[in-house]
Scaffold this motif. Sequence first.
Motif, mmCIF file in Angstrom:
data_model
loop_
_atom_site.group_PDB
_atom_site.id
_atom_site.type_symbol
_atom_site.label_atom_id
_atom_site.label_comp_id
_atom_site.label_asym_id
_atom_site.label_seq_id
_atom_site.Cartn_x
_atom_site.Cartn_y
_atom_site.Cartn_z
ATOM 1 N N ALA A 276 0.812 -1.220 0.000
ATOM 2 C CA ALA A 276 0.000 0.000 0.000
ATOM 3 C C ALA A 276 0.846 1.270 0.000
ATOM 4 N N GLY A 277 2.092 1.171 0.481
ATOM 5 C CA GLY A 277 2.917 2.376 0.566
ATOM 6 C C GLY A 277 3.884 2.572 -0.573
ATOM 7 N N THR A 278 3.921 1.644 -1.531
ATOM 8 C CA THR A 278 4.929 1.704 -2.586
ATOM 9 C C THR A 278 4.865 3.011 -3.367
ATOM 10 N N GLU A 279 3.663 3.427 -3.764
ATOM 11 C CA GLU A 279 3.519 4.627 -4.604
ATOM 12 C C GLU A 279 3.902 5.904 -3.873
ATOM 13 N N ARG A 280 4.102 5.844 -2.568
ATOM 14 C CA ARG A 280 4.473 7.034 -1.791
ATOM 15 C C ARG A 280 5.917 6.951 -1.313
ATOM 16 N N ARG A 281 6.709 6.086 -1.951
ATOM 17 C CA ARG A 281 8.119 5.980 -1.576
ATOM 18 C C ARG A 281 9.006 6.363 -2.759
ATOM 19 N N SER B 204 9.111 15.292 0.700
ATOM 20 C CA SER B 204 8.637 15.077 2.069
ATOM 21 C C SER B 204 7.389 15.902 2.357
ATOM 22 N N LYS B 205 7.379 17.147 1.899
ATOM 23 C CA LYS B 205 6.236 18.027 2.144
ATOM 24 C C LYS B 205 4.969 17.507 1.470
ATOM 25 N N HIS B 206 5.140 16.758 0.386
ATOM 26 C CA HIS B 206 3.983 16.212 -0.317
ATOM 27 C C HIS B 206 3.637 14.804 0.156
ATOM 28 N N GLY B 207 4.204 14.395 1.281
ATOM 29 C CA GLY B 207 3.799 13.158 1.903
ATOM 30 C C GLY B 207 4.516 11.912 1.427
ATOM 31 N N TYR B 208 5.588 12.082 0.644
ATOM 32 C CA TYR B 208 6.356 10.917 0.211
ATOM 33 C C TYR B 208 7.332 10.497 1.312
ATOM 34 N N MET C 180 16.432 -2.194 0.014
ATOM 35 C CA MET C 180 15.438 -1.268 0.552
ATOM 36 C C MET C 180 14.043 -1.640 0.069
ATOM 37 N N LYS C 181 13.046 -1.098 0.743
ATOM 38 C CA LYS C 181 11.664 -1.331 0.321
ATOM 39 C C LYS C 181 11.479 -0.850 -1.115
ATOM 40 N N LEU C 182 10.524 -1.440 -1.806
ATOM 41 C CA LEU C 182 10.272 -1.080 -3.196
ATOM 42 C C LEU C 182 9.877 0.391 -3.293
ATOM 43 N N GLN C 183 10.561 1.120 -4.154
ATOM 44 C CA GLN C 183 10.327 2.539 -4.353
ATOM 45 C C GLN C 183 9.545 2.760 -5.648
ATOM 46 N N SER C 184 8.670 3.747 -5.646
ATOM 47 C CA SER C 184 7.951 4.053 -6.890
ATOM 48 C C SER C 184 8.882 4.716 -7.898
#
Length: 506
Positions: free
Chosen positions: A71-76, A99-103, A163-167
């Motif tokens: 669920a968090g992939t698109e925000r990384r 960061s300011k845009h919630g990524y 690392m976790k999957l990044q978008s």
Amino acid sequence: MRHVITEFYQTNMASPGSGSARLSVLAGLIAGLFAVFCVSGSRVSLLVCPAAAAGGALLSLWLRGLRRRDAGTERRVCALVLGDIGRSPRMQYHVLSLSKHGYDVTFVGFLDSKPHQDVLRRDNVHIVPIAEVKGVAVGPKLVTYVTKVTVQCLQLLSVLLRMKLQSHVLLQNPPGLPGIAVAWFVCILRGSRFVIDWHNYGFTIMTLSLGRRHPLVRLAEWYEHFFGPLADHNLCVTDAMKNDLQKNWGIGATTLYDRPASIFRETPLRLQHELFVRLAHTYPQFKFTGSDDVAAETTIFSLRDVTDDSVTLRSERPALLISSTSWTEDEDFSVLLEALEEYEGFIRDGASLPRLVCVITGKGPQKEHYRKMIDSLNLEHVQICTPWLEAEDYPVLLGSADLGVCLHKSSSGLDLPMKVVDMFGCCLPVLAVHFHCLHELVKHEENGLIFRDAPELAEQLKSLLSEFPSSAGRLGSFRRNLRTSRGRSWDDNWDQNVLPLLAAPR
């Protein structure tokens, strides 16, 4: 070859939601090669075939694991720089905007100097430090370079695959060798989008020290030309670079001009004094050695009356000249030192000019070379110091200065100096050495002056400082122009040009 790789990537790997068949493409290719070997009928093949099948299955499972989204992939997003994070302001600004845009941002790079506090304070920014690789210290330069690149490849692969999957993976170039190839390969494996931010060309920077025809320079040029077009999106720092990327590289890029962060602004008088006091503890150039009639806390530029706590600037203070540098080959500081010697000569010949304190900030490989040159100068009315400032102090000093000098002479002629952007954010007029696209930033006789050599720089210093500290002359006019022409902020610029790239459908 590059066309084949690009077509394969776009057809089979770019879409993370295209099903298990596409996830197994690489494994299938490898298994297919083993299958060809199996049908050869050799006895060895009878033993290899089961191992090949098992290996292909394991590889397929591994690839599926690498590309497993949550669920968090698109925000990384991963921001990657093969350099010092603390001395990579544009990448720090990218990270703050994300960061300011919630990524959730994973910021990968060398941690030689402290990043800005705003980066450190963000809960959704995670800094992953990597070690700078030196290569073997013996043998030819080529061997050193090859070992360095090889170790860096392995290091980056380890970090990016764990690392976790990044978008998206956002890479600063230069330096891009081996970062571009490794980041692109990892993005293929993991189904991430690859973005390159072109600050300059790596091979043109190498040309400064090695020469245009050196084998490593030619290799670096081929490398950037080959792998650069494989990115999903490209950013660049000037329209001149955008046009060059399109014309000579076949790359369509978005121009994202550098803009000063909000921390760069004119410094209030009290903060100026507090900084001068701190610097005076370490650098004698900031100390006041005379005597005052009032009880005061003093520096060579300012004083604070302890009876009423008021702060004032000295009417007979020296002018504060500032320049910042990475002490590399693309900045020839002998030009500034020669100009300061000529300025000293003007005063000795009777010109009514203020004394100068010249502060040159930064770290880099040529710093000791120039410090030896500075120590050899015979200057009475000009003082020079070369401090390394904390990230929080640097904008305060810029906002306290009277005039900035930029010696950055682009190796490609296509990038613009970030230091001038920061100076303009502080409404600090600039004297800048000429190169091809500088006019996109410095407007001659509007927000500063452009010079070509040391004598011209010396004459410009003499002209602008002849009425110092009065604000009625050209120096004051440049500062007023900067106050009224502050353009779009970094945040607004980033939101318009970068945010849509991240939010674009796959």
